[in-house]
Scaffold this active site. Sequence first.
Site, mmCIF file in Angstrom:
data_model
loop_
_atom_site.group_PDB
_atom_site.id
_atom_site.type_symbol
_atom_site.label_atom_id
_atom_site.label_comp_id
_atom_site.label_asym_id
_atom_site.label_seq_id
_atom_site.Cartn_x
_atom_site.Cartn_y
_atom_site.Cartn_z
ATOM 1 N N HIS A 56 3.556 40.927 -40.650
ATOM 2 C CA HIS A 56 2.710 40.008 -39.873
ATOM 3 C C HIS A 56 2.788 38.611 -40.469
ATOM 4 O O HIS A 56 3.376 38.414 -41.525
ATOM 5 C CB HIS A 56 1.264 40.514 -39.783
ATOM 6 N N HIS A 58 0.786 36.358 -41.858
ATOM 7 C CA HIS A 58 -0.013 35.736 -42.920
ATOM 8 C C HIS A 58 0.854 35.248 -44.076
ATOM 9 O O HIS A 58 1.830 35.886 -44.459
ATOM 10 C CB HIS A 58 -1.085 36.712 -43.438
ATOM 11 N N HIS A 61 2.407 37.150 -46.899
ATOM 12 C CA HIS A 61 3.443 38.121 -46.529
ATOM 13 C C HIS A 61 4.762 37.443 -46.157
ATOM 14 O O HIS A 61 5.801 38.089 -46.166
ATOM 15 C CB HIS A 61 2.955 39.008 -45.377
ATOM 16 N N HIS A 112 -5.655 43.539 -37.417
ATOM 17 C CA HIS A 112 -5.757 42.551 -38.500
ATOM 18 C C HIS A 112 -5.208 41.214 -37.989
ATOM 19 O O HIS A 112 -5.859 40.177 -38.096
ATOM 20 C CB HIS A 112 -4.974 43.064 -39.708
ATOM 21 N N ASP A 129 -1.118 44.997 -43.951
ATOM 22 C CA ASP A 129 -2.569 44.902 -44.123
ATOM 23 C C ASP A 129 -3.322 45.688 -43.047
ATOM 24 O O ASP A 129 -4.437 45.330 -42.683
ATOM 25 C CB ASP A 129 -3.017 43.433 -44.054
HETATM 26 FE FE FE Z 1 -2.282 40.247 -46.996
HETATM 27 ZN ZN ZN Z 2 -2.818 39.742 -43.870
#
Ligand code: FE
Ligand code: ZN
Length: 255
Positions: A56, A58, A61, A112, A129
């Site tokens: 994802h 974020h 990551h 998330h 996550d």
């Molecule tokens: Fe994370």
């Molecule tokens: Zn995350």
Amino acid sequence: MTTVFTIEPISAFSDNYIWLLHNGTDAVVVDPGDAGPVLAALSERKLALKGILITHHHFDHVGGLEALTAATQCEVWGPENPKIIPVTHRVSEGDTLHILGQAFQVMEVPGHTLDHIAYQGEGILFCGDTLFAGGCGRVFEGTHPMMRNSLAKIRRLDPQTKIYCAHEYTLANLQFAVAADPKNTVLEERVTHCESLREQNIPTVPSILADEIATNPFLRWDAPSVMATLVAESKLIGSNSDDVFAGLRQWKDMF
Ligand code: FE
Ligand code: ZN
């Protein structure tokens, strides 16, 4: 075709794990939030980076993505989110990819974030996550029903699946788990076990899906014991599974 590879955690930031898969020569990393520790691990082990999997968008990551692709020209698999650059293969539910001689299936697990995906290999799952050891990710972009549905998909996998999540949040998660499911004796044993691992600075992950199903309240929205605690704590906002899950997640947000 089964090819043997090793999976090791690379620690990043304060509590992230970047998973390193390698066969002694070639390597793939999952969610490289930081390039530095990945490059160090590669050179220490004399590995060539061939691929990156992203779960994802974020920063913790994807933060190392540009530096790693500039240094290695490796392939990158990631979700259908144009914000994540550079990705060479955009993948979605049901897609299959091959890395280090093994096939991985893509599962969409929004909640998330809306773009969150997981990668399922033979007996292993990289879930970023979404599911954590003893807990689950915060619901930032999706809805509680969406997140519960994503966790329900994971819950249906082979119970012996090893769950590779992206953070060492286990002890804090288990503290909440005990509050939510205080009479769960399997959970009690897990707390003792994980505490001793952390005292020795050993990662508590990967975990086994069966253990998550037995102890993780976010996979136990239909367990009478969890429901009973929510009632006792006045956290129950409704009686269907989505309400139980939302009540639990909102309680954890403030815990
Ligand atoms: Fe994370
Ligand atoms: Zn995350």
